[in-house]
Design an enzyme around this catalytic site. Structure first.
Site, short mmCIF file in Angstrom:
data_model
loop_
_atom_site.label_atom_id
_atom_site.label_comp_id
_atom_site.label_asym_id
_atom_site.label_seq_id
_atom_site.Cartn_x
_atom_site.Cartn_y
_atom_site.Cartn_z
N ILE A 22 0.86 -1.19 0.00
CA ILE A 22 0.00 0.00 0.00
C ILE A 22 0.90 1.24 0.00
O ILE A 22 1.77 1.36 0.85
CB ILE A 22 -0.92 0.02 1.24
N GLY A 35 1.69 -18.92 5.85
CA GLY A 35 2.86 -18.06 5.67
C GLY A 35 2.61 -16.61 6.07
O GLY A 35 3.43 -15.74 5.82
N ASP A 85 5.64 -5.09 15.84
CA ASP A 85 5.58 -4.75 14.42
C ASP A 85 4.80 -3.45 14.22
O ASP A 85 5.21 -2.57 13.46
CB ASP A 85 4.90 -5.92 13.68
N LYS A 96 5.92 0.38 12.82
CA LYS A 96 5.17 1.02 11.73
C LYS A 96 4.59 2.36 12.17
O LYS A 96 4.61 3.33 11.41
CB LYS A 96 4.05 0.08 11.26
#
Ligand SMILES: NC(=O)c1ccc[n+]([C@@H]2O[C@H](COP(=O)([O-])OP(=O)(O)OC[C@H]3O[C@@H](n4cnc5c(N)ncnc54)[C@H](OP(=O)(O)O)[C@@H]3O)[C@@H](O)[C@H]2O)c1
Length: 415
Positions: free
Chosen positions: A143, A194, A208, A212
């Site tokens: 994105i 995955g 994470d 970000k």
């Protein structure tokens, strides 16, 4: 299969007059996505970038001359203009990119951890050495949200960024909501597909998202937010009963990041949040991402799509390569100050599910409703200061490590 791979690499390696030579650090998911992406560009007759070296780990065999296990081969190769890092982790990625910048090579990375920890220094060094530093794929995978933030910040004041920026946890929440899986089974499915790593800590504990949020905030607001000041709640203690509790109230849990500019500076949170089941966040299914930016002139702009995956991520890296060849240089300038988020004046309602013993420790004057459930006691609070709430959670977690806490969205999305 092996022979086909060799042919592809040799094909990419062949030097064309106009193609810019790049070196790729790493040969995993993202790197292979970029190789495939550049190959498809070449097939369309528009090869602008050619892969000259692919760095493997020192102990790996080198099946084709395009591979090297020496970073010095790349650094000393004057024909390499751009180094693309797709190895992950902080070290040696930081040292390699620093050395590439000092060797006057432009650098591109998809590594959010690296940019969150060392982005300021790399940006400063890149500026001093008059080379480019881009990291569009580090947030949002495919994105183009950082590019949107950068362009918008040049013209307007960005007031808020919010969204679902971790595909793994959205997959888990969606599977728990629509397919009634429990957390363990949903995580197992995410791993099998995955989407989640063998060690899912970074995703399910919000690290994470922390990386970000810091990167997106820096691009949007021109300031790094001190990571310790970001209010972060983990997701991994969620249970099917928590999802069910909100389902009965037409609400759905999503793992949201939010940064809001206000008179005091910034509010910055990463929290499981109960949202209206009719709102846009609740409609984001599987491992998709949602990104919302509110600025003073454009109002709300929303981007939805694949926040990870080899090919979408390669698309963002390729757009960075194109920016460099057009002469663009920076997403941030390296001089951004770091400041602390102030979450003290933000008041939210909370859902707290905890053991009966821990519930007794919670100040009841802050509670509007209490429920006895199979999982323990559920407390719903009045609007309370986020800072106050996080101090209480720290105390309660010592008594009940399985406590689950979730913010309750009271303002409907779009209002
Ligand atoms: N996957 C995505 O969809 C996605 C999306 C956006 C951003 N990113 C980011 O992109 C980066 C790469 O992700 P990925 O999914 O491609 O990871 P990956 O599949 O694990 O690939 C990384 C590759 O780099 C290799 N590597 C590690 N250290 C190295 C070293 N010192 N020298 C040479 N090679 C080394 C690894 O080898 P070993 O396997 O032997 O360790 C592996 O082949 C990460 O920072 C990630 O956060 C990923």
């Amino acid at each position: 299969m092996f022979q086909i791979r060799l042919q592809v690499f040799s094909y990419l390696r062949r030097k064309e007059g106009h193609a810019v030579d790049i070196a790729l650090l790493g040969n995993g998911t993202v790197a292979k996505g970029l190789i495939s992406h550049l190959q498809s560009q070449k097939n369309k007759g528009c090869e602008l970038f050619s892969i000259r070296h692919i760095l493997l780990k020192p102990d790996e065999s080198l099946p084709d001359p395009v591979f090297t296990s020496s970073i010095d081969t790349i650094l000393n190769d004057k024909d390499v203009s751009i180094v693309v890092e797709a190895m992950g982790g902080r070290h040696p990625a930081f040292e390699y990119l620093k050395a590439a910048i000092l060797s006057k090579k432009h650098v591109v990375t998809s590594n959010k951890e690296l940019v969150s920890f060392h982005g300021a220094e790399l940006a400063r060094l890149a500026q001093e050495n008059q080379v480019a530093f881009f990291f569009s794929a580090a947030v949002g995978g495919g994105i183009p949200l950082l590019a949107y933030l950068r362009d918008t910040a040049q013209q307007e004041t960005i007031l808020e960024i919010t969204g679902i920026l971790n595909g793994t946890t959205n997959f888990i929440l969606d599977a728990m909501t629509r397919r009634n899986l429990d957390f363990k089974d949903a995580l197992y499915q995410a791993q099998k597909l995955g989407y989640a790593e063998a060690d899912p800590t970074n995703d399910v504990e919000g690290f994470d998202l922390l990386y970000k949020l810091r990167i997106a905030s820096c691009v949007a607001f021109g300031q790094w937010i001190d990571k310790e000041s970001i209010a972060r709640l983990p997701l991994h203690t969620i249970a099917a009963g928590d999802i069910e509790f909100f389902r009965k109230r037409d609400m759905t849990i999503r793992y949201l990041v939010n940064t809001l500019r206000n008179d005091n500076g910034f509010v910055a949170t990463i929290q499981p949040t109960a949202v209206s089941s009719n709102g846009i966040s609740a409609q984001i299914q599987r491992n998709n991402n949602l990104f919302l930016c509110r600025s003073d002139r454009s109002g709300e702009q929303i981007l939805v799509g694949q926040g990870a995956g080899a090919l979408p991520t390669a698309g963002n890296i390729h757009r960075d390569l194109q920016r460099i060849s057009k002469g663009e240089r920076m997403m941030i300038n390296g001089a951004e100050p770091t400041l602390s988020a102030d979450n003290g004046k933000l008041a939210l309602r909370y859902y707290i599910r905890l053991s009966p013993f821990a519930a007794e420790m919670f100040p009841m004057e802050k509670v509007t409703e209490t429920f006895e459930t199979d999982l323990g006691v559920v407390l719903i609070t009045h609007p309370v200061s986020v800072t106050w709430m996080f101090d209480r959670i720290d105390e309660l977690r010592v008594i009940d490590a399985r406590i689950f806490v979730c913010a309750i969205q009271t303002v409907k999305e779009g209002e």
